[in-house]
Scaffold this active site. Structure first.
Site, PDB file in Angstrom:
ATOM      1  CD  GLU A  85      39.255  39.260  39.844  1.00 18.70           C
ATOM      2  OE1 GLU A  85      39.658  38.616  38.852  1.00 18.70           O
ATOM      3  OE2 GLU A  85      38.074  39.319  40.188  1.00 18.70           O
ATOM      4  CG  HIS A 378      34.759  43.193  42.553  1.00 16.98           C
ATOM      5  ND1 HIS A 378      35.279  42.932  41.320  1.00 16.98           N
ATOM      6  CD2 HIS A 378      34.517  42.003  43.115  1.00 16.98           C
ATOM      7  CE1 HIS A 378      35.354  41.635  41.147  1.00 16.98           C
ATOM      8  NE2 HIS A 378      34.888  41.050  42.227  1.00 16.98           N
TER       9      HIS A 378
END
Ligand code: MEV
Length: 428
Positions: A85, A378
């Protein structure tokens, strides 16, 4: 038509790939090339990986990164993390730096006991079973002596063994509950071997042993990590307001299971990454952590927060069964290297490091969520992935990374901008 096959494990690696490509991948030669691209050219190393599991046909890479500047109990660590991630390591590094300027993390191991059970059914007199158990207790322990010999030398072994009546939960169900100290090893094999030996020694005609297995619920193998600072140090602007907001975010995760699951997922982003990098069992850690989060009967946050007397305090308490010897830690060269990077921690020290990685990750998420929102950071990290996916070359990638520094990132906008760059050779 997809096919089944018997005797698959006996085929050679090439035969397995041929079978797969012919039966599931439309005889696509590219598929075979992809599998082989990930083989290691060092044959010994490849063989090692082949032998970890059955039917290995390739390797599946995860990025392996390091997050420097973690101060835990006054000692500086660079923490290895294996995770896909995009924002996890960046967040860990940022938070490590933030707290290293504020005294670092404090951590302590609360307890280190692990539990396993011999689960059995018995339809006779309870008192008679208790007498039988009491009479045989020392023999049950003796049955494990050859297995526990080395562990006892290291200060571990069996701490306790007791008979537990579970018949109110399930008819005729009893357990031998055995408590272990496994020192620097995670201890799964050790515990299971002891339990099977104990089960054998317990056996009697009217006792039906159902199974003997450790529990991955380890609430007595518990670690706590904490950060704190004067509220005025919590943020550059409006620190009281943001500390209070952060506090509320933790309270929401304590009150609302829907939020708690995502909140804890963020914690596990950090925990799993270190657990994997050090060759530990992340499924065991995950299962145990979530069970612990639900110990009150309701699924809650694994972290807690207080904002009192002008002090912001944030902490995690989590069960972690980890090892720094044996298992994959001794076999996987990168797991070994991770332990070298961490300066050869004991299992207890690793518990503290891993708990800190989880707390740091949660801190990063809540700080972002209660200020700018999570997407900004993100999507910035995700931009790299989008550019890869769109096949941008190095030059285009550099231009677009710069272009999106202060712009909102979405897949479509990036795709359109790249297209524009390809056609016009400029960015507006
Ligand atoms: C994403 O992997 C993790 C977060 O959703 C955690 C959270 O919401 O606290 C950002």
């Amino acid at each position: 038509m997809s096919k089944t096959i018997s005797g698959f494990s006996k085929l050679t690696k090439q035969e397995k790939i041929n079978w797969l490509v012919n039966n599931y991948l439309n005889k696509n030669v590219e598929a075979e090339k992809t599998l082989k691209k990930y083989w290691n050219s060092d044959e010994k190393l490849q063989q090692l990986h082949d032998d970890f599991i059955e039917n290995t046909i390739s390797n599946f890479y995860l990025p392996y990164a390091i997050a420097p500047n973690f101060i835990i109990n006054g000692k500086v660590y660079t923490i290895p993390m294996a995770v896909e991630e995009s924002s996890v390591v960046a967040a860990a590094s940022l938070v490590a730096k933030f707290w290293s300027d504020r005294g670092g993390f404090q951590a302590e191991v609360i307890s280190t006991a692990k539990i396993g059970h011999v689960h059995f059914m018995y339809n006779g007199c309870k008192d008679e079973l208790q007498v039988y158990f009491s009479n045989r207790k020392s023999e049950l322990l003796e049955a494990t002596e050859s297995i526990t010999k080395n562990m006892r030398k290291r200060g571990g072994g069996i701490l306790d063994i007791k008979l537990v009546d579970k018949t109110t939960e399930l008819k005729n169900y009893y357990q031998l509950e055995v408590t272990f100290e496994t020192k620097d090893s995670m201890g799964a094999n050790f515990i299971n071997s002891c339990l099977e030996a104990i089960a054998k020694a317990l056996q009697r005609e009217d006792i039906e042993i159902v199974m003997s297995i450790l529990s991955n619920y380890v609430p007595q193998c518990l670690v706590r990590a904490e950060v704190s600072c004067p509220i005025s140090d919590f943020a550059k602007e409006e620190p009281h307001y943001y500390a209070e907001k952060f506090y509320n975010a933790v309270q929401i995760a304590n009150a609302e299971p829907y939020r708690a699951v995502t909140h804890n997922k963020g914690i596990m982003n950090g925990i799993d990454a270190v657990v994997i990098a050090t060759g530990n069992d992340f499924r065991a850690v995950e299962a145990g952590a979530h069970a612990y989060a639900a110990r009150s009967g309701k699924y809650r946050s694994l972290t807690n927060c207080s904002v009192e007397n002008d002090i912001f305090k944030f902490w995690i308490e989590i069960p972690l069964a980890l090892g720094t010897v044996g298992g994959l830690t001794a076999l996987h060269p990168l797991a070994k290297l991770s332990l070298d990077i961490l300066q050869h921690p004991s299992a207890e020290e690793l518990m503290m490091i891993v708990a800190v990685a989880g707390l740091a990750q949660n801190f990063a998420a809540l700080k972002a969520l209660t200020t700018t929102g999570i997407q900004q950071g993100h999507m910035k990290m995700h931009l790299q992935n989008i550019l890869h996916q769109l096949g941008a070359n190095t030059n285009e990638r550099d231009l677009l990374l710069n272009y999106f520094k202060d712009r909102h990132v979405t897949y479509n906008v990036v795709a359109e901008t790249l297209e524009q760059l390809k056609v016009t050779k400029t960015l507006k």
